[in-house]
Design a protein around this motif. Structure first.
Motif, PDB file in Angstrom:
ATOM      1  N   ASP A  48      76.853  18.910  68.455  1.00  0.00           N
ATOM      2  CA  ASP A  48      75.821  18.560  68.854  1.00  0.00           C
ATOM      3  C   ASP A  48      75.175  19.038  70.132  1.00  0.00           C
ATOM      4  O   ASP A  48      74.736  18.901  71.383  1.00  0.00           O
ATOM      5  N   VAL A  49      75.598  20.457  70.082  1.00  0.00           N
ATOM      6  CA  VAL A  49      74.583  21.616  70.359  1.00  0.00           C
ATOM      7  C   VAL A  49      73.908  22.369  69.303  1.00  0.00           C
ATOM      8  O   VAL A  49      74.389  22.190  67.688  1.00  0.00           O
ATOM      9  N   ARG A  50      73.120  23.293  69.790  1.00  0.00           N
ATOM     10  CA  ARG A  50      72.444  24.710  69.297  1.00  0.00           C
ATOM     11  C   ARG A  50      73.763  25.016  68.316  1.00  0.00           C
ATOM     12  O   ARG A  50      74.668  25.649  69.258  1.00  0.00           O
ATOM     13  N   PRO A  51      73.606  25.817  66.791  1.00  0.00           N
ATOM     14  CA  PRO A  51      74.562  26.061  66.262  1.00  0.00           C
ATOM     15  C   PRO A  51      74.550  27.300  66.349  1.00  0.00           C
ATOM     16  O   PRO A  51      72.908  28.268  66.881  1.00  0.00           O
ATOM     17  N   GLN A  52      75.302  27.980  66.795  1.00  0.00           N
ATOM     18  CA  GLN A  52      75.488  29.056  67.201  1.00  0.00           C
ATOM     19  C   GLN A  52      76.378  29.888  65.746  1.00  0.00           C
ATOM     20  O   GLN A  52      77.841  29.941  66.253  1.00  0.00           O
ATOM     21  N   VAL A  53      75.266  31.052  65.363  1.00  0.00           N
ATOM     22  CA  VAL A  53      76.390  31.607  63.783  1.00  0.00           C
ATOM     23  C   VAL A  53      76.731  33.093  64.248  1.00  0.00           C
ATOM     24  O   VAL A  53      75.716  33.675  65.132  1.00  0.00           O
ATOM     25  N   CYS A  54      77.349  33.512  63.974  1.00  0.00           N
ATOM     26  CA  CYS A  54      78.682  34.159  64.355  1.00  0.00           C
ATOM     27  C   CYS A  54      78.597  34.961  62.958  1.00  0.00           C
ATOM     28  O   CYS A  54      79.453  34.121  62.050  1.00  0.00           O
ATOM     29  N   LEU A  55      78.572  35.870  62.734  1.00  0.00           N
ATOM     30  CA  LEU A  55      78.791  37.157  61.569  1.00  0.00           C
ATOM     31  C   LEU A  55      80.299  37.882  61.093  1.00  0.00           C
ATOM     32  O   LEU A  55      79.796  38.450  62.798  1.00  0.00           O
ATOM     33  N   PHE A  56      81.207  38.170  60.511  1.00  0.00           N
ATOM     34  CA  PHE A  56      81.985  38.791  60.526  1.00  0.00           C
ATOM     35  C   PHE A  56      82.536  39.343  59.833  1.00  0.00           C
ATOM     36  O   PHE A  56      82.192  39.443  58.186  1.00  0.00           O
ATOM     37  N   GLU A  57      82.085  41.407  59.954  1.00  0.00           N
ATOM     38  CA  GLU A  57      81.967  41.742  59.097  1.00  0.00           C
ATOM     39  C   GLU A  57      83.716  41.895  58.207  1.00  0.00           C
ATOM     40  O   GLU A  57      84.414  41.651  58.396  1.00  0.00           O
ATOM     41  N   PRO A  58      83.442  42.399  57.074  1.00  0.00           N
ATOM     42  CA  PRO A  58      84.858  42.032  56.151  1.00  0.00           C
ATOM     43  C   PRO A  58      85.585  43.609  56.543  1.00  0.00           C
ATOM     44  O   PRO A  58      84.600  44.678  56.704  1.00  0.00           O
ATOM     45  N   ASN A  59      86.388  43.519  55.364  1.00  0.00           N
ATOM     46  CA  ASN A  59      86.974  44.389  55.581  1.00  0.00           C
ATOM     47  C   ASN A  59      86.351  45.510  54.223  1.00  0.00           C
ATOM     48  O   ASN A  59      86.137  45.522  53.407  1.00  0.00           O
ATOM     49  N   PRO A  60      86.458  46.333  55.449  1.00  0.00           N
ATOM     50  CA  PRO A  60      85.732  47.694  54.765  1.00  0.00           C
ATOM     51  C   PRO A  60      86.194  48.726  53.921  1.00  0.00           C
ATOM     52  O   PRO A  60      85.728  49.392  52.796  1.00  0.00           O
ATOM     53  N   THR A  61      88.027  47.832  53.864  1.00  0.00           N
ATOM     54  CA  THR A  61      88.377  49.014  52.579  1.00  0.00           C
ATOM     55  C   THR A  61      88.308  48.550  51.121  1.00  0.00           C
ATOM     56  O   THR A  61      87.941  48.714  50.097  1.00  0.00           O
ATOM     57  N   ASN A  62      87.507  47.101  51.506  1.00  0.00           N
ATOM     58  CA  ASN A  62      87.747  46.542  50.472  1.00  0.00           C
ATOM     59  C   ASN A  62      85.852  46.743  49.377  1.00  0.00           C
ATOM     60  O   ASN A  62      85.611  46.019  48.746  1.00  0.00           O
ATOM     61  N   VAL A  63      85.111  46.630  50.368  1.00  0.00           N
ATOM     62  CA  VAL A  63      83.679  46.099  50.055  1.00  0.00           C
ATOM     63  C   VAL A  63      82.956  47.767  51.313  1.00  0.00           C
ATOM     64  O   VAL A  63      83.101  47.881  52.001  1.00  0.00           O
ATOM     65  N   ASP A  64      81.958  48.016  49.945  1.00  0.00           N
ATOM     66  CA  ASP A  64      81.122  49.448  50.396  1.00  0.00           C
ATOM     67  C   ASP A  64      80.468  49.115  51.451  1.00  0.00           C
ATOM     68  O   ASP A  64      79.931  47.936  51.487  1.00  0.00           O
ATOM     69  N   TRP A  65      80.121  49.771  52.141  1.00  0.00           N
ATOM     70  CA  TRP A  65      79.631  49.723  53.632  1.00  0.00           C
ATOM     71  C   TRP A  65      77.961  49.306  53.510  1.00  0.00           C
ATOM     72  O   TRP A  65      77.511  48.648  53.654  1.00  0.00           O
TER      73      TRP A  65
END
Length: 256
Positions: A48-65
């Motif tokens: 009922d309000v404008r979507p506020q999208v937040c991205l969260f970085e994954p664990n860098p130990t498991n995902v290449d930068w």
């Protein structure tokens, strides 16, 4: 972010095979090119309000930068595509979504959604789906229980086992001395998903995050009719696009 601390009222997944999560089925045979047997699911929620999208970085130990930064760009593309497609389809409506700066992993790994109350669509990433019997490539949770902070919570998995032919080499086999049976050790290594697949998953899960359910079709290639088809081959060349059925349903949902 501690996903286990979140109370999710409903989980929707996109997997290798069809997974059905039904709240309300709406026939879409009002669109002439779609067969009467096709159904579109509606989750019964809307922002009922404008979507506020937040991205969260994954664990860098498991995902290449470098891979993560490419994933981040594909995610932005998917978010922007929903805005552009809906604005062109229904220009009288406001289809804008605010995309906040990505939250670094070290800032959110031990936090809960309550500490990010400005976000109502959480877009998070995990390297692997740790559930042994679950092949989901993404999922969306819904928590609208608290009227002061209603949100949807998306998880995108970035690695999967690639389906390949397995050749058994008898020279590498080991014989069990007790049973006499020959045993083979097979290592099914999980590989990074292609960026097109990541885009497909984010596009699909964001549809759930906005309130859309799954599009159920009797045809083999459901993604030709909707980006909300409930199945996706992770290492194929499939390209998901926002179709007329998706635009129609989102416009119906938000009353535009």
């Amino acid at each position: 972010m501690e996903v286990l601390k979140i109370i999710m009222n409903k989980i929707l997944t996109i997997t290798f095979i069809s997974v059905i999560s039904i709240l309300l089925l709406i026939p879409i045979n009002t669109l002439a090119q779609y067969p009467e047997s096709d159904k579109y699911e509606y989750l019964g929620i809307r922002h009922d309000v404008r979507p506020q999208v937040c991205l969260f970085e994954p664990n860098p130990t498991n995902v290449d930068w470098d891979y993560w930064k490419a994933v981040e760009i594909e995610s932005w593309k998917a978010i922007l595509d929903w805005q552009v497609e809906m604005t062109e389809f229904l220009p009288e409506g406001d289809w804008s979504m605010y995309i906040h700066s990505t939250v670094p992993y070290e800032e959110h790994w031990n936090k809960t959604p309550d500490e990010y109350r400005h976000c109502n669509i959480f877009l998070t990433y995990e390297a692997f789906n740790e559930e042994p019997d679950n092949k989901a490539l993404g999922l969306t949770g819904i928590d609208f229980a608290n009227s002061s902070h209603k949100f949807t919570f998306i998880v995108v998995y970035l690695h999967a086992v690639k389906n390949t032919s397995i050749v058994l080499n008898f020279d590498d086999a080991k014989k069990d001395p007790e049973t006499g049976l020959t045993k083979f050790e097979i290592n099914l290594k999980k590989e990074k998903l292609p960026l097109q697949t990541v885009y497909n998953i984010v596009l699909h899960e964001l549809g759930h995050g906005l309130g859309l359910g799954h599009y159920e079709s009797t045809t083999e290639k459901g993604h030709d009719r909707s980006t909300m088809t409930p199945s996706l081959k992770p290492f194929s060349n499939e390209v998901f696009e926002i179709k007329i059925s998706d635009k129609f349903m989102l416009g119906y949902l938000y009353g535009t």
